[in-house]
Motif scaffolding. Structure first.
Motif, PDB file in Angstrom:
ATOM      1  N   HIS A 174      -0.155   7.399   4.989  1.00  0.00           N
ATOM      2  CA  HIS A 174       0.395   6.511   3.972  1.00  0.00           C
ATOM      3  C   HIS A 174       0.750   7.338   2.740  1.00  0.00           C
ATOM      4  O   HIS A 174       0.263   8.457   2.559  1.00  0.00           O
ATOM      5  CB  HIS A 174      -0.626   5.433   3.614  1.00  0.00           C
ATOM      6  N   ARG A 175       1.580   6.776   1.894  1.00  0.00           N
ATOM      7  CA  ARG A 175       1.999   7.501   0.696  1.00  0.00           C
ATOM      8  C   ARG A 175       0.879   7.598  -0.329  1.00  0.00           C
ATOM      9  O   ARG A 175       0.853   8.516  -1.140  1.00  0.00           O
ATOM     10  CB  ARG A 175       3.216   6.816   0.071  1.00  0.00           C
ATOM     11  N   THR A 176      -0.026   6.641  -0.319  1.00  0.00           N
ATOM     12  CA  THR A 176      -1.124   6.642  -1.277  1.00  0.00           C
ATOM     13  C   THR A 176      -2.450   6.853  -0.554  1.00  0.00           C
ATOM     14  O   THR A 176      -2.592   6.497   0.620  1.00  0.00           O
ATOM     15  CB  THR A 176      -1.182   5.313  -2.052  1.00  0.00           C
TER      16      THR A 176
END
Length: 335
Positions: free
Chosen positions: A27-29
């Motif tokens: 995931h991006r975060t």
């Protein structure tokens, strides 16, 4: 949200320099709802390629996890040019390969909890890594180490001939087990084939003869490492799995003396199907029926609401239709 996220290819190296191939869904975060996002690592069954678990991994990713799948040395993305030259046993898969993955997880996903989904021998592999204390939770499916007396009675003889007679003979002839040409599984390193075919009631007693021998002190250390494992385990077994009998699952769980564990046994007819066996749990057709068991355990550390989690870590749960029976251990498997 992308419903079909594509994984990134991954290469990492074990402490002895061996290159391991795998894939990761990121995931991006690194957080979700203000909390660190968990990473799930899939430990595969013996000589099953990590690609087999792609759909399950992508599903976990859609539900919020970063996910990493990889191949043990000698298998799939981690196969050398000449398999006959590779000496590797089940112990190497845990002590070296899974250990390398845990090191990578600490570096690439700092501060994120690490969960493990382990299939078959992946349950033993999980406890063999020296860094296993970093694991938060474990969900296993059919996890055992193939002691032949634990095979389902109705299939014990043919399985004994296949895995404990034919496999070591072919391994001796070829220098590795040529399973792919037989359509049985992936080609397998010699030491892994011997780990399986020599498997004893006490798994450490498997490693008393060359070429996979360990000293008495080293074998005792293996047992101590499993005993020191503390992450809670939900061990799922299936009644029509000829490997994952009650005796086989409990034999492995008995080593995890300091890990709270629950054994949940499921019959195919409970979910309206004829068969599940040793492998089908990870088929996408069970996305709505079986996969939520893993999701709920990894998310909450408790069995799904439809089951009652026992307080006693050694209690085995058997679910028959809608009834739940605690602490009863049938003396034999259903035919």
């Amino acid at each position: 949200m992308n419903d079909n996220p594509q994984p990134e290819p991954l290469t990492l190296h074990a402490a002895d320099g061996y290159p391991l191939g795998g894939f990761v869904w990121r995931h991006r975060t690194r957080s979700i709802d203000g909390e660190p996002r968990a990473l799930a690592i899939v430990n595969a069954a013996t000589s099953v390629r990590c690609r087999y678990y792609f759909r399950f991994a992508a599903w976990l990713h859609r539900h919020g996890w970063d996910v990493l799948v990889y191949d043990y040395r000698g298998i799939g993305e981690s196969r050398p040019a000449r398999l006959v030259q590779l000496d590797a046993s089940w112990l190497d898969w845990g002590e070296r390969d899974f250990e390398a993955v845990l090191h990578y997880a600490r570096e690439a996903f700092p501060g994120q909890p690490v969960d493990v989904v382990a299939h078959s021998i992946g349950g033993l592999v999980t406890g063999l890594a020296p860094s296993a204390a970093t694991i938060r939770r474990v969900f296993t499916v059919g996890a055992q180490y193939a002691h032949w007396r634990d095979y389902a009675p109705r299939t014990r003889l043919p399985m004994l001939l296949k895995w404990h007679v034919a496999m070591p003979l072919l391994t001796q002839l070829c220098g590795y087990f040529p399973a792919a040409r037989l359509g049985w599984m992936e080609d397998t390193p010699r030491g892994v084939a011997l780990s399986w075919s020599r498997s004893r009631a006490r798994f450490e007693d498997t490693y008393v003869r060359a070429p996979i021998a360990r000293s008495p002190e080293a074998r005792a250390a293996l047992v101590q490492r499993l005993a020191a494992f503390t992450a809670p385990i939900l061990a799922v077994s299936i009644t029509d799995d000829p490997f994952g009998t009650i005796a086989a699952i409990e034999r492995l769980l008995s080593y995890f003396t300091h890990a709270p564990h629950t054994h949940l046994r499921i019959a195919p007819e409970q979910i309206g199907v004829k068969a599940i066996g040793h492998f089908a749990f990870f088929h996408s057709r069970f996305e709505t029926q079986l996969w939520p068991l893993a999701l709920h355990w990894l998310r909450a550390g408790a069995a799904s609401p439809e089951y009652v989690a026992p307080r006693n870590r050694s209690t085995v749960l058997f679910k028959t239709n809608s009834a739940i029976v605690r602490g009863q251990r049938p003396t034999e498997e259903p035919s």
